[in-house]
Structure formats: structure tokens, C-alpha cells
Design an enzyme around this catalytic site. Sequence first.
Site, PDB file in Angstrom:
ATOM      1  N   LYS A 186       0.666   4.329   7.070  1.00 56.65           N
ATOM      2  CA  LYS A 186       0.000   5.192   6.101  1.00 56.65           C
ATOM      3  C   LYS A 186       0.442   6.642   6.326  1.00 56.65           C
ATOM      4  O   LYS A 186       1.029   6.987   7.356  1.00 56.65           O
ATOM      5  CB  LYS A 186      -1.528   5.128   6.252  1.00 56.65           C
ATOM      6  CG  LYS A 186      -2.152   3.764   5.968  1.00 56.65           C
ATOM      7  CD  LYS A 186      -2.129   3.409   4.507  1.00 56.65           C
ATOM      8  CE  LYS A 186      -2.864   2.090   4.237  1.00 56.65           C
ATOM      9  NZ  LYS A 186      -2.133   0.931   4.787  1.00 56.65           N
ATOM     10  N   SER A 204       0.808  -1.225   0.000  1.00 55.01           N
ATOM     11  CA  SER A 204       0.000   0.000   0.000  1.00 55.01           C
ATOM     12  C   SER A 204       0.838   1.270   0.000  1.00 55.01           C
ATOM     13  O   SER A 204       0.322   2.350  -0.290  1.00 55.01           O
ATOM     14  CB  SER A 204      -0.954   0.014   1.199  1.00 55.01           C
ATOM     15  OG  SER A 204      -0.251   0.132   2.415  1.00 55.01           O
TER      16      SER A 204
END
Length: 207
Positions: free
Chosen positions: A163, A126
Amino acid sequence: MIKLTKRQSDVLETIREFISETGFPPTRAEIARRLGFKSPNAAEEHLKALCKKGAIEMLSGASRGIRLVDRASNDDPTDNLGLPVIGKVAAGYPILAQENIASHVNIPANMFSPQADYFLSVSGTSMKDIGIMEGDLLAVHKTTTVRNGQIVVARIGDEVTVKRFEQKGSIVRLIPENEEFNDIIVDLESEEFAIEGLSVGVIRQGL
């Protein structure tokens, strides 16, 4: 020991400083601006030389595809254990609980700024567009204080994720660096959420 020219050393130090400041590698253009090169192509040539000498690895197709190479050796049994490597995080345990520690690596904590407290073994893709790939070791400074735009290690319930952090009021948005993944939206008023640390660098092992 790798022998580098003065300019190659400057480029390598710029990469380290940029990762320490932002949590992810610089682009060629950012290296060129910091070192006063006339164009990103000049930075590219130095990066290729560093890659050839084994100081970094370059990932094709990624503008931030630069990774520092871990050349530390753990062959000497008299060495200290070094920093812990966190593997899969067990539900209900603090991130640095013994149950989560998969191994240790003999890399100085002060190689990073702020210094690293542990490494997190990266799972998934990701964050690949800023050079954080599956199997990498993400250097993490343990803190609960972060700013918008920084790369963080966050816990949502029993799940831990890496993230880019953005917060507005009680809403936190965790943003991936891969267009195949969606943002994660967290409502602090109704969901269990915690910051486990700040990314201060990324290293690929075994090269």
C-alpha cells in the site's frame, strides 16, 4: 536483444528511473515533462513503439498503466538462482524465510535503485490504478525506513500487504490505489505493525 532508437531508450530509462524513485510508473505527462516533450501525446507515441517492440506493456484505462517486461531467461541451468520470489507469506515466519520462497528469477538486483532484495508476487487488485496488477512481481528493497507517500510492503500482525504509506504520530494509514478498497488504519500503540520493504519497481513475467 531489442533494438531501440535513442529517443525510445531515453523514454525507457525515464520509466525505470521514475519507478526507482517512486515505486510506481510515470504518467504520460510526467514523461513529457522530464524529457521536454511539448505534449503527453509525444510520450504516448514512444510508449506505443516500446510496447510494440516488447520492452514494456501498456494497460488500457490506467494513467500509470506502464509495466516493464521481464525478458530474462531461466533456461540455462548454470545461471545463478537470482532473486527470491516471495509467494504467500506464512504466519510467524520472516518474509525471506525459506518457507515463503516460491521460486527465483534471474534479474539483476542493481536493475533497481535502491537495489532489489527480493520480489513479492502480487495478489489482488488494490494497487491496480498505478499499474501494480495481480500476478506481477513487485521488486522490493528490504528496509524499515520509509517516507510518507512511498509504496511499501507492510506487515500487520501475520498479514502482509502492499500500500501507499502515510504516518501521522502513532497512526499509520495504508492507502490502496483502487477506489473499491478502503484505507487500512493502524494504531502503532495497540497493533502489531512492521515495514518489510520499499517498492522499487514492478515487472510482469513471461512476455
